[in-house]
Structures are given as C-alpha cells and as structure tokens.
Design a protein around this motif. Structure first.
Motif, PDB file in Angstrom:
ATOM      1  N   HIS A  95      -7.374  -2.204   0.143  1.00 50.86           N
ATOM      2  CA  HIS A  95      -7.059  -1.171   1.187  1.00 50.86           C
ATOM      3  C   HIS A  95      -5.758  -0.297   0.997  1.00 50.86           C
ATOM      4  N   GLY A  96      -5.644   0.577   1.609  1.00 53.57           N
ATOM      5  CA  GLY A  96      -4.640   1.563   1.777  1.00 53.57           C
ATOM      6  C   GLY A  96      -3.702   1.439   2.898  1.00 53.57           C
ATOM      7  N   SER A  97      -2.947   2.285   3.270  1.00 52.13           N
ATOM      8  CA  SER A  97      -1.739   2.112   4.220  1.00 52.13           C
ATOM      9  C   SER A  97      -2.173   2.154   5.331  1.00 52.13           C
ATOM     10  N   ALA A  98      -3.359   2.412   5.836  1.00 54.36           N
ATOM     11  CA  ALA A  98      -4.174   2.507   7.400  1.00 54.36           C
ATOM     12  C   ALA A  98      -3.126   3.191   8.267  1.00 54.36           C
ATOM     13  N   PRO A  99      -3.069   4.439   8.148  1.00 59.58           N
ATOM     14  CA  PRO A  99      -2.008   4.987   9.093  1.00 59.58           C
ATOM     15  C   PRO A  99      -2.388   4.912  10.502  1.00 59.58           C
ATOM     16  N   ASP A 100      -3.786   4.627  10.708  1.00 63.10           N
ATOM     17  CA  ASP A 100      -4.284   4.617  12.101  1.00 63.10           C
ATOM     18  C   ASP A 100      -3.783   3.291  12.838  1.00 63.10           C
ATOM     19  N   GLU A 113       0.763   8.231  -4.334  1.00 61.31           N
ATOM     20  CA  GLU A 113      -0.192   7.561  -5.075  1.00 61.31           C
ATOM     21  C   GLU A 113       0.159   7.611  -6.563  1.00 61.31           C
ATOM     22  N   ALA A 136       0.814  -1.176  -0.027  1.00 58.75           N
ATOM     23  CA  ALA A 136       0.050  -0.056   0.243  1.00 58.75           C
ATOM     24  C   ALA A 136       0.803   1.090  -0.036  1.00 58.75           C
ATOM     25  N   VAL A 137       0.389   2.371  -0.612  1.00 56.88           N
ATOM     26  CA  VAL A 137       0.976   3.583  -0.501  1.00 56.88           C
ATOM     27  C   VAL A 137       0.446   4.607   0.161  1.00 56.88           C
ATOM     28  N   GLY A 161       0.303   8.029   3.304  1.00 59.37           N
ATOM     29  CA  GLY A 161       0.323   8.362   4.779  1.00 59.37           C
ATOM     30  C   GLY A 161       0.220   9.833   4.981  1.00 59.37           C
ATOM     31  N   ASN A 187      -4.499  -6.726   9.068  1.00 62.52           N
ATOM     32  CA  ASN A 187      -5.051  -7.936   8.673  1.00 62.52           C
ATOM     33  C   ASN A 187      -4.131  -8.221   7.283  1.00 62.52           C
TER      34      ASN A 187
HETATM   35  P1  NAD Z   1      -7.235   2.563   4.407  1.00 58.68           P
HETATM   36  O1  NAD Z   1      -7.819   1.583   3.482  1.00 58.68           O
HETATM   37  O2  NAD Z   1      -5.646   2.805   4.648  1.00 58.68           O
HETATM   38  O3  NAD Z   1      -7.889   2.737   5.868  1.00 58.68           O
HETATM   39  C1  NAD Z   1      -9.337   2.718   5.926  1.00 58.68           C
HETATM   40  C2  NAD Z   1      -9.810   2.016   7.282  1.00 58.68           C
HETATM   41  O4  NAD Z   1      -9.509   0.455   7.380  1.00 58.68           O
HETATM   42  C3  NAD Z   1      -8.805   2.433   8.503  1.00 58.68           C
HETATM   43  O5  NAD Z   1      -9.622   2.498   9.647  1.00 58.68           O
HETATM   44  C4  NAD Z   1      -7.642   1.084   8.723  1.00 58.68           C
HETATM   45  O6  NAD Z   1      -7.249   1.036   9.781  1.00 58.68           O
HETATM   46  C5  NAD Z   1      -8.605  -0.068   8.116  1.00 58.68           C
HETATM   47  N1  NAD Z   1      -7.984  -1.188   7.287  1.00 58.68           N
HETATM   48  C6  NAD Z   1      -7.335  -0.912   6.095  1.00 58.68           C
HETATM   49  N2  NAD Z   1      -6.645  -2.138   5.675  1.00 58.68           N
HETATM   50  C7  NAD Z   1      -6.810  -2.896   6.799  1.00 58.68           C
HETATM   51  C8  NAD Z   1      -6.161  -4.111   7.323  1.00 58.68           C
HETATM   52  N3  NAD Z   1      -5.482  -4.881   6.127  1.00 58.68           N
HETATM   53  N4  NAD Z   1      -6.335  -4.577   8.397  1.00 58.68           N
HETATM   54  C9  NAD Z   1      -6.929  -3.857   9.338  1.00 58.68           C
HETATM   55  N5  NAD Z   1      -7.586  -2.865   8.957  1.00 58.68           N
HETATM   56  C10 NAD Z   1      -7.593  -2.191   7.740  1.00 58.68           C
HETATM   57  O7  NAD Z   1      -7.741   3.961   3.632  1.00 58.68           O
HETATM   58  P2  NAD Z   1      -7.798   5.493   4.085  1.00 58.68           P
HETATM   59  O8  NAD Z   1      -7.649   5.428   5.554  1.00 58.68           O
HETATM   60  O9  NAD Z   1      -8.720   6.257   3.469  1.00 58.68           O
HETATM   61  O10 NAD Z   1      -6.328   5.790   3.474  1.00 58.68           O
HETATM   62  C11 NAD Z   1      -4.990   5.986   4.170  1.00 58.68           C
HETATM   63  C12 NAD Z   1      -3.816   6.110   3.317  1.00 58.68           C
HETATM   64  O11 NAD Z   1      -3.756   4.916   2.390  1.00 58.68           O
HETATM   65  C13 NAD Z   1      -3.982   7.285   2.279  1.00 58.68           C
HETATM   66  O12 NAD Z   1      -2.802   7.978   2.384  1.00 58.68           O
HETATM   67  C14 NAD Z   1      -4.585   7.072   1.124  1.00 58.68           C
HETATM   68  O13 NAD Z   1      -4.240   7.630   0.105  1.00 58.68           O
HETATM   69  C15 NAD Z   1      -3.535   5.748   0.887  1.00 58.68           C
HETATM   70  N6  NAD Z   1      -4.645   4.591   0.122  1.00 58.68           N
HETATM   71  C16 NAD Z   1      -3.790   3.851  -0.765  1.00 58.68           C
HETATM   72  C17 NAD Z   1      -4.295   2.912  -1.508  1.00 58.68           C
HETATM   73  C18 NAD Z   1      -3.291   1.986  -2.188  1.00 58.68           C
HETATM   74  O14 NAD Z   1      -2.027   1.816  -1.811  1.00 58.68           O
HETATM   75  N7  NAD Z   1      -3.778   1.275  -3.035  1.00 58.68           N
HETATM   76  C19 NAD Z   1      -5.717   2.654  -1.521  1.00 58.68           C
HETATM   77  C20 NAD Z   1      -6.416   3.532  -0.619  1.00 58.68           C
HETATM   78  C21 NAD Z   1      -5.793   4.532   0.132  1.00 58.68           C
END
Ligand code: NAD
Length: 367
Positions: free
Chosen positions: A286-291, A90, A74-75, A77, A299
């Motif tokens: 999914h993205g990089s899930a910074p939280d 991105e 994923a990329v 943050g 997961n």
């Molecule tokens: P996200 O998918 O990173 O997270 C959304 C929610 O889902 C968060 O609460 C996160 O903790 C949870 N989550 C996501 N994947 C998980 C996993 N494998 N296990 C457990 N929980 C998971 O989306 P976002 O918060 O909107 O974006 C965060 C960053 O990621 C941003 O910088 C965004 O630009 C980037 N992003 C990257 C991609 C990619 O690399 N293809 C896709 C979407 C978002």
C-alpha cells in the motif's frame, strides 16, 4: 558476533504509524526471543524532501547499501504532488531499488481464513491460498531500448522494447527456485513463448536453472492462461516466476484474491552480499493513504508481514516468521479488525496501536 542490522525508512502518511507497531514487534523479538537487531532510522520520500530538498539523501542511500535489510513504510502525499518529477517522493523509492539492484520482487498472495469473505472469489477457491509471485524488476519492456514516440511517415509511433539477457533471466530464476526450495518446491514460469522470442529464451533459461534444483517441480504457462488460472483455481500455484510486465499485472491480480491492501507485504531482493544475505528491501504494497493518515486508523499488518518476510528471507528465521504470521492469523480469527477490514454489518474497528497491542498479546501467547 554483532546483531543483524535493519534500516527503517518510515516515510510519509501512514508509513510512520504502521512502522511504530513494527518497531514494537521488533522489540518483542529482541526481548522475548533473543533476536536483537541494530535498528537505525532515516528519512525517505516527502519527509526527506522536507529536510534535505531531495527524496533520498546520499547518506541514507549509503546506509541502505550497508545494512542487512531495509524496511520501508510508504512515500508520497498530496503535499508533494506538484513537485518537479526529479524530486517527487517516489523517486526516493525508485533510487533505492535501482542502486541496490533489486531484481527480484516477491509478492505473496496469502489468504487468511478469517478474511476469506473479503475476496471477490468464492471462499472455497481462496481459503488457505498461499502463493508467491516473483517478478523480474529491473529489465524487460519498462527499460528496453529503443523506446519513445517517433514520427513515421505522416503519423506517430509509440515504441517500447522487450529485451532480456540470459543473465537477467537467470538471476531472477535462481531467486525464484531458492524460494520454491523454502516452500512447497513447485515453480511455474510464465511468459508468452508462443508469440515472443524473449519468451522462448525465458523458457530455455528457466529450464537450464531448473537442472540445479532437481527437487523443484517446474511447469511453464503462457501468461494469459496464467491470469485465467489465477482467478479460476489459484491454489494450484506455489511460486510463479515471470517478467517485469507480466509480473506487474499478475501480482496485482493475485493481490486482490486476498481482499485488502492493508494486508499485503512485499520484498525486493538483489544479489548476495559478502555475508551471504541478499540485498533486500521490505515494504507493504500500500501507499501513504493520505485519506486516513494521522488518524490512527491504518492497518499495520502489511508492514508487520513485510517484517516477517525479512525474518524469513534475510535472517533465515523461518520459524520466527511463522510465529509472527500465526499471530496475525490469530488476531484476525479473534475478530480484531482495523477499519479497512470491517464488514458492512458493523462492529467497532480497533486503532492502529490497538492492532499492535493485539499482535503483541498473540505473540506472548505463542511462547
Ligand atoms: P494507497 O495505497 O495509499 O491508498 C489506497 C486506499 O487504501 C486508501 O483509501 C487508503 O486509505 C487505503 N489503505 C491503504 N493502506 C491502508 C492500510 N494500511 N490500512 C487501511 N487502509 C489503507 O494508494 P493511493 O491513495 O493511490 O496513493 C496515496 C499516495 O501513496 C500517493 O502519493 C501515491 O503516490 C503513494 N503510493 C506510494 C506507494 C509506496 O510508497 N510504495 C505505493 C502506492 C502509492
């Protein structure tokens, strides 16, 4: 003969954490199934920006063009949110997709029985669900010209153009039919031929391609009806082939039928290379899930299932892909859960690496 090659771009946030588990699984297939890969690793996104000042170095791009498949974590943050648009994380991913000319985006929506409760739909509507949405990724209204915001009289007008050539529709259709042949041999094409000329052409070209796949049962549906059918009775579908805009919306809608972002894999495929394998990039949705990054809570299943797609679609190892998907199914059925899969009524979630341990144990048990 040399081993098939894999380029791993773990990226940012939870990308490296989930990819560590995939690396263990790749190692397992090498040790226990004699399925060895030449794995190389490189940087993408913010990690590449930190080292090179760009989200994808030219050398990495060149490597991606040479390998049999790319696996991306994923990329992105918050650290990179204020960067100039041209070097945002991105952009690295978009460059890969563009220069590899990945025109077919595959988004499976598969419901694991143990997670059927997670869906917003009733369990009997989603349990056993297994559909594949093929979205045309490089053309259509997101790219068509003219586009822009223009002055017209005393007001502004926003313009985007839906434009599809026959060859663009055809190559995506071929990818979708090939997939249908590896699945249940049913393909539903979705457009809006009732109100859009591009939809009429879409339907005609799909019917032409269908003549080369007499075993595949073809149907057509208006995309708005498709959206309704996806939430009414999603199990009626096997493969859905649709354009860039409708695919964007329909694949997100289908994804939520199954519950959690942490379970969703994807693949983007391009033209066949000299060795017959398609150009291919596999990545979780999914993205990089910074939280939760750095906490061992992510997961890894979406990334693991993306590797299963690589086994099936790049390396023709359908039986081994089945084995890996069955391992995920078993682990979930045994009640092993990362935090994102916990129900409100409690239990202790496992860590990312404990989920990896459980998957490896399930793979061992499959021998
Ligand atoms: P996200 O998918 O990173 O997270 C959304 C929610 O889902 C968060 O609460 C996160 O903790 C949870 N989550 C996501 N994947 C998980 C996993 N494998 N296990 C457990 N929980 C998971 O989306 P976002 O918060 O909107 O974006 C965060 C960053 O990621 C941003 O910088 C965004 O630009 C980037 N992003 C990257 C991609 C990619 O690399 N293809 C896709 C979407 C978002």
């Amino acid at each position: 003969m040399s081993n098939p090659s894999l380029l791993i771009l773990a990226g940012d946030g939870i990308g490296p954490e989930v990819m560590d588990q995939v690396q263990r699984i790749i190692g397992w297939f090498g040790d226990k199934r004699g399925l060895k890969f030449d794995v190389s690793e490189d940087l993408v996104g913010g990690a590449a920006y930190d080292k090179h000042g760009v989200p994808l170095h030219d050398d990495t791009m060149a490597k991606a063009q040479e390998v049999d498949a790319v696996l991306l974590g994923a990329v992105g943050g918050p650290k990179y949110d204020d960067l100039d648009f041209s070097v945002k994380p991105e952009r690295g991913l978009l460059r890969l997709r563009k220069e590899m000319d990945l025109f077919a985006n595959l988004r499976p929506a598969q419901c694991f029985d143990a997670l059927a409760d997670f869906s917003s739909l009733k369990t009997d509507i989603v349990s056993g669900l297994d559909i594949m949405i093929v979205r045309e990724l490089t053309s259509g209204v997101y790219f068509g010209e003219p586009r822009g915001i223009f002055e017209e009289g005393n007001e502004r007008v926003g313009i985007n153009t839906q434009r599809y050539t026959e060859s663009e529709i055809e190559r995506g259709a071929r990818a979708a039919f090939e997939l249908a042949m590896k699945r249940d041999k049913r393909l539903c094409s979705m457009e809006k031929a009732n109100v859009m000329e591009s939809g009429i052409l879409w339907r005609e070209v799909v019917n032409e391609v269908a003549k080369h796949y007499p075993e595949v049962e073809v149907s057509h549906m208006y995309a708005d009806n498709g959206a309704m059918q996806l939430v009414r009775a999603p199990k009626q579908f096997d493969v859905i082939y649709t354009d860039n805009l409708f695919g964007d919306i329909l694949s997100d809608c289908a994804a939520m039928l199954t519950g959690s972002l942490g379970m969703l894999p994807s693949a983007s495929l391009g033209a066949p290379m000299d060795n017959g394998r398609p150009k291919a990039l596999y990545e979780p949705v999914h993205g990089s899930a910074p939280d939760i990054a750095g906490e061992g809570k992510a997961n890894p299943c979406a990334c693991v299932l993306s590797f299963a797609m690589a086994l099936r679609y790049s390396f023709n190892e359908g039986a081994e892909a089945d084995r890996l998907e069955a391992a995920v199914e078993k682990v979930l059925a045994d009640g092993v859960r990362t935090g994102d899969l916990m129900q409100a009524d409690g239990g202790t979630p496992v860590s990312t690496s404990e989920m990896g341990d459980a998957l490896l144990a399930a793979l061992d048990a499959s021998l």
